[in-house]
Design an enzyme around this catalytic site. Structure first.
Site, PDB file in Angstrom:
ATOM      1  CG  ASP A 149       3.473  -1.090  12.745  1.00 29.62           C
ATOM      2  OD1 ASP A 149       4.442  -1.282  12.520  1.00 29.62           O
ATOM      3  OD2 ASP A 149       2.536  -1.931  12.213  1.00 29.62           O
ATOM      4  CE1 TYR A 177       4.652  -4.837   7.291  1.00 26.01           C
ATOM      5  CE2 TYR A 177       3.156  -6.400   8.009  1.00 26.01           C
ATOM      6  CZ  TYR A 177       4.117  -5.564   8.315  1.00 26.01           C
ATOM      7  OH  TYR A 177       4.586  -4.875   9.620  1.00 26.01           O
ATOM      8  CG  HIS A 182       7.891   0.505  15.889  1.00 28.86           C
ATOM      9  ND1 HIS A 182       7.532   1.425  14.791  1.00 28.86           N
ATOM     10  CD2 HIS A 182       7.008  -0.589  15.799  1.00 28.86           C
ATOM     11  CE1 HIS A 182       6.624   1.178  13.992  1.00 28.86           C
ATOM     12  NE2 HIS A 182       6.235  -0.052  14.388  1.00 28.86           N
TER      13      HIS A 182
END
Length: 462
Positions: free
Chosen positions: A232, A378, A435
């Protein structure tokens, strides 16, 4: 052939040639930028800041009042809308199952919170000031290096919505595994704005600038060369460290290998017509059909668009809202672990994780009030300032290992990855795992990482 046909053909040829030329120009490798190694991210003016380089043992105790207030919040009467008939997690977190999570959290997890607190602090925790921010990390160091083992420093990097908790089942394997020829002095930092690491007071702290902070952290701890493992955001930041500071990196290993850019899209499209020429037999479904993979990414990326544009808005909705926070985060541990789990009424959460472990992670976000600051990463990643660095066009020449877990959100081909990672010495495929590999299948990820280290050791006679 008439004049108009010849003219049209000539124009078409010129257009294709120009397009190929521009594509090559756009994808041509460039030199790495020189970033400010002392850029200040704390509050106020840098001129008023004097960095304290002391490393402090850290153990935060949360007062009983905080835990009691959380119990009160979880003891409210929640009048959720019932899920649609026959629906699992397709519309988001199933509210029937959410009631179970709330009950477990309130009646079983919180009464043993002090034991969970001890568990979270089982490894040595520290903090230190770097570039104006108080950075938190786990650090294991050997007083007496294990006999007969090669010891290497290792930087482990988590992502969102995870935390240092993801690595708790992998750390013992790295530190204490008697069957391994290798042992590691590990450093597991909380990303800035996550958990106990202070968030930036200024805009601009994207993955490239975080790479600088963690390079500085490793140097402060005395590690001038080290391995990196991450998924990630940990993958992106780890890649940036390897790209910007190659002399400091023994090897970079990722369980989320990404090749961005137009050429990677073209190569994946070509490979979709001739998959056997580009992918080991039996693993075609990691990548194709493209339409299905694209649909899945679109379905799962709504959060990204919100956090990349309005992180403080969704952050305000989740701050001091434990039920909303749990639903928002735990939903990702469902569908990012296996997309088919969305068909289940419980999201399949307890197939691969325990509620206890998942709530450990939620508690870190809740108790440190870090959901907003974590989501700002982000927004910083998609600024023109960050994109202008063009790190995807800078070749990374350090030894690189790519571990693909079948149910992760997306995968990229070696054909595309090698444009960026010119020294890709290991590429593996695992038909289990998603993930959160370190959290879900720590032994599989550990074994893959050790095989990578073995290759690096032999390649460079370490």
């Amino acid at each position: 052939m008439g004049f108009l046909c010849r003219a049209a053909l000539a124009i078409f040829v010129v257009f294709v040639a120009f397009s190929v030329y521009k594509l090559r120009e756009f994808s041509k490798p460039i030199e790495a930028p020189k970033l400010d190694l002392d850029e200040y991210w704390g509050p106020g003016n840098k001129a008023d800041y004097k960095e304290n380089t002391e490393v402090v043992g850290n153990r935060i105790f949360f007062p009983e009042e905080v835990i009691e207030n959380l119990k009160k919040d979880l003891n409210r009467t929640f009048e959720f809308q019932a899920p649609l008939e026959g629906i699992g997690f397709e519309y988001g977190f199933n509210t029937v199952y959410l009631q179970k999570v709330i009950k477990y959290w309130r009646d079983e997890y919180l009464p043993k919170w002090r034991a969970r607190e001890l568990f979270l602090w089982k490894w040595p925790h520290f903090t230190t000031d770097i570039q104006g921010l108080r950075i938190h990390y786990i650090h294991t160091r050997y007083d007496d290096p294990p006999k007969g083992k090669k010891v290497f420093p290792l930087l482990l990097l988590h992502g969102w919505p995870g935390s240092i908790r993801e690595f708790y089942d992998m750390i013992p394997l790295l530190v204490d595994n008697a069957d391994s020829k290798y042992a590691f002095e590990i450093v597991v930092p909380s990303l800035p704005g996550y958990g106990w690491s202070q968030g930036s007071a200024k805009p601009g702290l994207g993955p490239a600038k975080i790479a600088v902070i963690f390079r500085n952290l490793m140097f402060r701890l005395g590690y001038k060369k080290f391995f990196i493992q991450g998924g990630d955001w940990g993958s992106t930041i780890g890649s940036n460290i390897a790209t910007l500071f190659p002399d400091a990196v023994l090897g970079y290993h990722s369980n989320m290998c990404i090749a961005n850019g137009f050429s990677a899209m073209i190569k994946k499209t070509i490979a979709s017509y001739y998959p056997k020429s580009f992918i080991p037999e039996g693993y075609e479904d990691f990548f194709f059909p493209l339409s299905e993979k694209f649909k899945h990414v679109i379905e799962e990326s709504g959060y990204l668009h919100i956090q990349a544009t309005k992180p403080d808005t969704i952050g305000a909705a989740l701050t001091h809202n434990p039920v909303g926070l749990a639903a928002y985060i735990l939903e990702k541990f469902s569908t990012w672990t296996n997309k088919d789990y969305k068909k289940l009424s419980d999201g399949g959460l307890e197939k691969r994780f325990t509620l206890e472990a998942l709530l450990d992670n939620i508690m870190i976000y809740y108790l440190t009030n870090s959901i907003t600051t974590s989501q700002r990463l982000y927004a910083e990643n998609f600024t023109l300032r960050e994109l202008a660095l063009q790190l995807d066009r800078i070749q990374t020449n350090v030894p690189t290992g790519c571990a693909r877990f079948k149910y992760d959100l997306l995968h990229d081909l070696d054909w595309a990855l090698k444009d960026k990672y010119t020294n890709l010495i290991q590429s593996t495929y695992h038909k289990v795992g998603g993930h959160f590999a370190a959290f879900e299948v720590p032994e599989v990820l550990y074994k893959d990482f050790i095989e990578f280290v073995e290759k690096v050791v032999k390649l460079y006679n370490l």
